[in-house]
Design an enzyme around this catalytic site. Sequence first.
Site: not given
Length: 180
Positions: A11-12
């Site tokens: 993810g981020c």
Amino acid sequence: MTSEVATLAGGCFWCTEAVFKDVIGVESVESGYIGGRVPNPTYKQVCGGDTGHAEAIRVTFDSDQVRYGDILDMFFATHDPTTLNRQGNDVGTQYRSAIFPHSDEQADEARAAMERAAKDWPAPIVTTIEPLTQWYDAEDYHQDYWDSEGQRNPYCMAVIPPKLAKLRKSFAARSKTVAA
């Protein structure tokens, strides 16, 4: 001291970077892009979802202090490996869960770590094991983001503290903060 490198997408990259910077034995964490087809992508291009890159981190660690398998166990515990191309509100292939092994041994360990982690998740793990391709450093302002800007960013304040809490609870002996 034996330095090794793990390349992970969960993810981020601001969120995964913050977690691994708190791990004893981790020497450095870099945010960047990997797994795509456009040379020298920018953050804007990657966020658009058309380059094929994942937001990822490159973790350099002392394998005498923390094993690659431990890094993977922390990786699976601090992001959701069961959502395809998504982490929370971040949606798209750039937010996929992926491991980019640096050797055949790392690929074998990645498969073993997925098997270990499967019992902790209510749905099947969809993390991919992808070939290690060209790494591109993210722009300077993405590096050390949690320490520099993240604690003023509402998104980061909502997402990162729970990840750090999970690391510090589940891997207390591995956390720089808990051990301090």
